[in-house]
Write an enzyme that holds these catalytic residues in place. Structure first.
Site, PDB file in Angstrom:
ATOM      1  N   GLY A  64       0.681  -5.271   0.608  1.00 53.57           N
ATOM      2  CA  GLY A  64      -0.700  -5.356  -0.424  1.00 53.57           C
ATOM      3  C   GLY A  64      -0.044  -5.841  -1.691  1.00 53.57           C
ATOM      4  N   ALA A  68       0.704  -1.180   0.062  1.00 56.10           N
ATOM      5  CA  ALA A  68       0.161   0.187   0.073  1.00 56.10           C
ATOM      6  C   ALA A  68       0.920   1.442  -0.002  1.00 56.10           C
ATOM      7  CB  ALA A  68      -0.693   0.052   1.257  1.00 56.10           C
TER       8      ALA A  68
HETATM    9  N1  COA Z   1       4.666   3.158   0.005  1.00 51.50           N
HETATM   10  C1  COA Z   1       4.905   4.459  -0.464  1.00 51.50           C
HETATM   11  N2  COA Z   1       6.254   4.658  -1.083  1.00 51.50           N
HETATM   12  C2  COA Z   1       7.039   3.605  -1.229  1.00 51.50           C
HETATM   13  C3  COA Z   1       6.799   2.482  -0.563  1.00 51.50           C
HETATM   14  C4  COA Z   1       5.309   2.153  -0.020  1.00 51.50           C
HETATM   15  N3  COA Z   1       5.025   0.950   0.044  1.00 51.50           N
HETATM   16  N4  COA Z   1       7.736   1.455  -0.952  1.00 51.50           N
HETATM   17  C5  COA Z   1       8.669   2.273  -1.669  1.00 51.50           C
HETATM   18  N5  COA Z   1       8.371   3.423  -1.594  1.00 51.50           N
HETATM   19  C6  COA Z   1       9.131   4.522  -1.995  1.00 51.50           C
HETATM   20  C7  COA Z   1      10.133   5.060  -1.330  1.00 51.50           C
HETATM   21  O1  COA Z   1       9.574   6.084  -0.191  1.00 51.50           O
HETATM   22  C8  COA Z   1      10.859   5.815  -2.151  1.00 51.50           C
HETATM   23  O2  COA Z   1      10.292   6.939  -2.540  1.00 51.50           O
HETATM   24  P1  COA Z   1      11.244   8.397  -2.636  1.00 51.50           P
HETATM   25  O3  COA Z   1      12.322   8.120  -3.827  1.00 51.50           O
HETATM   26  O4  COA Z   1      10.250   9.452  -3.079  1.00 51.50           O
HETATM   27  O5  COA Z   1      11.762   8.448  -1.320  1.00 51.50           O
HETATM   28  C9  COA Z   1      10.876   4.910  -3.383  1.00 51.50           C
HETATM   29  O6  COA Z   1       9.771   4.196  -3.362  1.00 51.50           O
HETATM   30  C10 COA Z   1      12.044   3.729  -3.492  1.00 51.50           C
HETATM   31  O7  COA Z   1      11.889   3.351  -2.312  1.00 51.50           O
HETATM   32  P2  COA Z   1      13.485   2.898  -1.429  1.00 51.50           P
HETATM   33  O8  COA Z   1      13.036   2.665  -0.011  1.00 51.50           O
HETATM   34  O9  COA Z   1      14.366   4.136  -1.584  1.00 51.50           O
HETATM   35  O10 COA Z   1      14.205   1.638  -2.074  1.00 51.50           O
HETATM   36  P3  COA Z   1      15.037   0.898  -1.190  1.00 51.50           P
HETATM   37  O11 COA Z   1      15.325  -0.130  -2.419  1.00 51.50           O
HETATM   38  O12 COA Z   1      15.991   1.265  -0.372  1.00 51.50           O
HETATM   39  O13 COA Z   1      13.986  -0.120  -0.183  1.00 51.50           O
HETATM   40  C11 COA Z   1      12.223  -1.556   0.145  1.00 51.50           C
HETATM   41  C12 COA Z   1      13.153  -1.055  -1.036  1.00 51.50           C
HETATM   42  C13 COA Z   1      10.901  -2.111  -0.477  1.00 51.50           C
HETATM   43  C14 COA Z   1      12.821  -2.522   1.209  1.00 51.50           C
HETATM   44  C15 COA Z   1      11.595  -0.407   0.979  1.00 51.50           C
HETATM   45  O14 COA Z   1      11.120   0.657   0.021  1.00 51.50           O
HETATM   46  C16 COA Z   1      10.431  -0.671   1.999  1.00 51.50           C
HETATM   47  O15 COA Z   1      10.524  -1.032   2.958  1.00 51.50           O
HETATM   48  N6  COA Z   1       9.139  -0.196   1.516  1.00 51.50           N
HETATM   49  C17 COA Z   1       7.890  -0.345   2.134  1.00 51.50           C
HETATM   50  C18 COA Z   1       7.265  -1.703   2.240  1.00 51.50           C
HETATM   51  C19 COA Z   1       6.086  -1.795   3.056  1.00 51.50           C
HETATM   52  O16 COA Z   1       6.399  -1.697   4.354  1.00 51.50           O
HETATM   53  N7  COA Z   1       5.100  -2.133   2.485  1.00 51.50           N
HETATM   54  C20 COA Z   1       3.929  -2.361   3.203  1.00 51.50           C
HETATM   55  C21 COA Z   1       3.009  -1.212   3.101  1.00 51.50           C
HETATM   56  S1  COA Z   1       1.533  -1.420   4.156  1.00 51.50           S
END
Ligand code: COA
Length: 261
Positions: free
Chosen positions: A112, A66
């Site tokens: 999600g 999400a």
């Molecule tokens: N919602 C909103 N934005 C998200 C996202 C999410 N679920 N997952 C990634 N993004 C965004 C990041 O904020 C970042 O945006 P920015 O460049 O504007 O800051 C961009 O996507 C790239 O993500 P980033 O975190 O920089 O990549 P990474 O390779 O360092 O890490 C993940 C990848 C997947 C480990 C990490 O993005 C993450 O933990 N995301 C959330 C996953 C999550 O908790 N999902 C369940 C939600 S209920």
């Protein structure tokens, strides 16, 4: 679509939906959820479309969950509406979609994203994909079916482990757990999924529809009820033109041409 956050393409009887927010790792925001629901509704009513593929744009993510940005400041009432409205509940829309739907999991498949993949019929993963339900890290629990579908795929103990820890697992581990059907090299993912979709699209759409209905019932109904439904659907499909064609083609040693009637 009104914008380009979802791309669609069609080859033969197969439609591909691509979530296109790669800069946000294809996170599901409200317009994207609504877009998926609207497209599935459209494809349900398009007899030319027999199979749907769902994937994510870019090389990094299928869907990273999400859109967490939307959680901040959203009222519980608004969140309830997004999750429960048939216009935005993409998980239910995928689950109820009456045609085969395949998730081509090309990268992060989290929260999600994992729940949407689980609501699809088949999951094929790239060897770079990563799976997880990290909601617990945000002080949340899954809201798109994760607590219900995950244990059905991986068993209760593995589901507890994944949901309690929020840890990610590799594609190979997801295969071992039964969460995905196949793992293929990243570069071959769409070739493999397109071939699988085309193979399924060559079958009788009538049979596919009722195979899906019976299999979905197996997740919900008691065994006796499911078996009764299966026999009823068998009788229904027995009356189809596709059955006449399938049986005739077999006896005449030729390939069947199914019309979906
Ligand atoms: N919602 C909103 N934005 C998200 C996202 C999410 N679920 N997952 C990634 N993004 C965004 C990041 O904020 C970042 O945006 P920015 O460049 O504007 O800051 C961009 O996507 C790239 O993500 P980033 O975190 O920089 O990549 P990474 O390779 O360092 O890490 C993940 C990848 C997947 C480990 C990490 O993005 C993450 O933990 N995301 C959330 C996953 C999550 O908790 N999902 C369940 C939600 S209920």
């Amino acid at each position: 679509m009104a914008d380009d956050t979802i791309l669609i393409s069609t080859t033969g009887h197969v439609a591909t939906i691509t979530i296109n927010r790669p800069d946000k790792l294809n996170a599901l925001n409200e317009p994207t959820r609504a877009g998926i629901v609207a497209l599935l509704d459209r494809f349900e009513n398009d007899p030319e479309i027999r199979v749907v593929i769902l994937t994510g744009a870019g090389e990094k993510a299928f869907i990273a969950g999400a859109d967490i940005g939307e959680f901040e400041g959203r009222t519980p009432v608004a969140q309830f509406r997004v999750m429960n409205s048939p216009d935005t509940n993409a998980f239910e829309a995928a689950d109820r979609f009456p045609k085969p739907i395949i998730a081509a999991v090309n990268g992060f498949c989290l929260g999600g994203g994992c729940e949407l993949a689980m609501a699809c019929d088949i999951r094929i993963a790239s060897d770079k994909a990563k799976f997880g339900q990290p909601e617990v890290n945000l002080g949340l629990l899954p809201g798109g079916g994760g607590t219900q579908r995950l244990p059905r795929f991986v068993g209760l103990g593995n589901a507890f482990k994944l949901l309690y820890t929020g840890d990610m697992v590799t594609a190979d581990e997801a295969l071992r757990l039964g969460l995905v059907s196949e793992v293929v090299p990243a570069a071959d993912l769409m070739t493999r999924v397109n071939a699988l979709a085309a193979a399924i699209a060559s079958k009788s759409p009538v049979a596919l529809r009722y195979i899906k209905e019976a299999l979905r019932a197996s997740m919900r109904a008691p065994m006796d009820e499911g078996l009764r439904l299966e026999r009823t659907l068998f009788g229904l499909v027995f009356a189809s033109e596709d059955k006449v064609e399938g049986v005739a083609a077999f006896l005449q040693k030729r390939k069947p041409e199914f019309k979906g009637a």
